[in-house]
Scaffold this active site. Structure first.
Site, short mmCIF file in Angstrom:
data_model
loop_
_atom_site.label_atom_id
_atom_site.label_comp_id
_atom_site.label_asym_id
_atom_site.label_seq_id
_atom_site.Cartn_x
_atom_site.Cartn_y
_atom_site.Cartn_z
N GLY A 1 3.90 6.05 8.37
CA GLY A 1 5.45 6.02 8.09
C GLY A 1 6.05 4.82 8.28
N ASN A 2 5.54 4.10 9.37
CA ASN A 2 6.19 2.73 9.79
C ASN A 2 5.83 1.72 8.63
OD1 ASN A 2 5.99 3.05 13.10
ND2 ASN A 2 7.77 2.48 12.15
N SER A 3 4.99 2.00 7.88
CA SER A 3 4.41 0.90 6.93
C SER A 3 5.68 0.42 6.00
CB SER A 3 3.26 1.41 6.21
OG SER A 3 2.17 1.56 7.01
N ASP B 1 -0.07 -7.36 1.25
CA ASP B 1 0.49 -6.19 1.51
C ASP B 1 1.87 -6.36 1.73
OD1 ASP B 1 0.57 -3.39 1.89
OD2 ASP B 1 0.14 -3.54 3.87
N GLY C 1 -1.02 -2.29 -11.53
CA GLY C 1 -0.97 -0.83 -11.36
C GLY C 1 -2.05 0.18 -11.45
N HIS D 1 0.69 -1.15 0.19
CA HIS D 1 -0.26 -0.21 0.04
C HIS D 1 0.80 1.37 0.27
CE1 HIS D 1 0.64 -0.05 4.33
NE2 HIS D 1 0.46 1.13 4.48
#
Length: 340
Positions: A182-184, A106, A234, A76
């Protein structure tokens, strides 16, 4: 009683610094393998104009897994990215592109346009050997705070096959190590400094971290991205079935609404069109007006089993092969030639 309390105090003094020093040393050992990923996406404003778009910036994390520049991250983070810039701890900034991606788990592999200087490649651990209760730590960029470390334990293991009896291939660790925006895509390390998972999502009522985070295991990443080489389409999908299929007047039981198309992606070059009208049905909010995919070759997208078959079919096709995608566009069924 006082003697027992004093003994516990001395024990804690002896144990805590040792763990702290080990974690500090591990951080120094692996931090240069971790990257911050800056993305720029183009999204339709949803006001009814198919050509009115706005640029949206995003931030995630990742980890270098090969010397020639492959980076493992969360799907993601990069699925909709028109531009990807990867930043290393020493200040190197290198553009990248999506190579392989599996939305269901993911996980994604992106490739740097050039190999980094003095690469520190992360060691990939065996996630199958991880046990509930094992200590782990995560390095990432929560809220933009690059190279932040959080630690915790593995709280549980969740296998989507066993939980839902579905054809979805996904396996996640649950952890109480803090995960925030932001950790993803950031690596989850074991106490040997090996990557055993990729930070994915949180379960929260407040929107912030509440002690329940999820990370895709390295085994599912290896299976989907390396062994099966999952294909990156895409576009941003919205699955339409049951009442949604009826509302959109589909000629079959289900379809896949194309909410957005990523610039310079396979979907972009195939001519797929994304949505441009912001729509809310119940709690679902998405962009409508785009194409609806009905089938790939002769396989209709009516069930999870068929969607899994489509993924397998496309992954097995040789590179530069054309295949047929059936869509519903403005009420008419059409065919697109897709170039892998």
């Amino acid at each position: 009683m006082k003697k027992f309390t004093a003994s516990l105090l001395w024990l804690s003094i002896l144990i805590i610094p040792g763990n702290s020093q080990k974690l500090s040393g591990l951080f120094d050992q692996v931090k240069s393998s971790v990257v911050v990923i800056h993305v720029l996406s183009k999204q339709n404003t949803g006001t009814g104009d198919p050509y009115q778009q706005t640029a949206v910036g995003g931030l995630g994390s990742g980890v270098l897994v090969t010397e020639d520049g492959y980076v493992l991250t969360a799907a993601h983070v990069v699925n909709d990215a028109a531009e990807i810039m990867v930043e290393f701890i020493d200040g190197q900034e290198i553009p990248a592109r999506v190579e392989r991606l599996a939305n269901q788990a993911d996980v994604a592999l992106i490739k740097l346009q050039q190999a980094p200087v003095n690469p520190n490649v992360a060691k990939i651990g065996e996630s199958d050997s991880v046990k509930v209760g094992d200590q782990v730590f995560i390095i990432g960029a929560p809220m933009g705070l690059s190279y932040s470390l959080t630690s915790g334990i593995i709280s549980a293991r969740h296998n989507m096959h066993k939980m839902t009896n579905s054809f979805v291939e996904a396996e996640f660790f649950q952890t109480d190590a803090s995960i925030n925006t932001g950790n993803s895509g950031g690596p989850v390390f074991n106490m040997q400094g090996e990557v055993i998972a990729i930070a994915s999502a949180i379960l929260s009522r407040s929107g912030g971290f509440e002690g329940i985070g999820f990370a895709a295991t390295t085994e599912i990443a290896r299976t989907l991205l390396v062994k099966k080489q999952s294909y990156w389409w895409g576009f941003t999908p919205v699955y339409l079935n049951d009442e949604l299929a009826w509302i959109f007047n589909l000629p079959q039981e289900a379809g896949i609404l194309v909410e957005g198309v990523t610039d310079k992606s396979p979907a972009y070059f195939a001519g797929l069109k994304g949505g441009y009208i912001k729509l809310q049905i119940g709690e679902e909010e998405f962009l409508a007006g785009g194409d609806i995919i009905l089938a790939v070759e002769d396989i209709p997208v009516t069930t999870e089993e068929n969607i899994s078959k489509i993924q397998e079919y496309v992954m097995e096709l040789p590179a530069k092969t054309r295949f047929n995608v059936t869509i519903l566009r403005k009420g008419r069924v059409q065919n697109l030639q897709w170039f892998k």
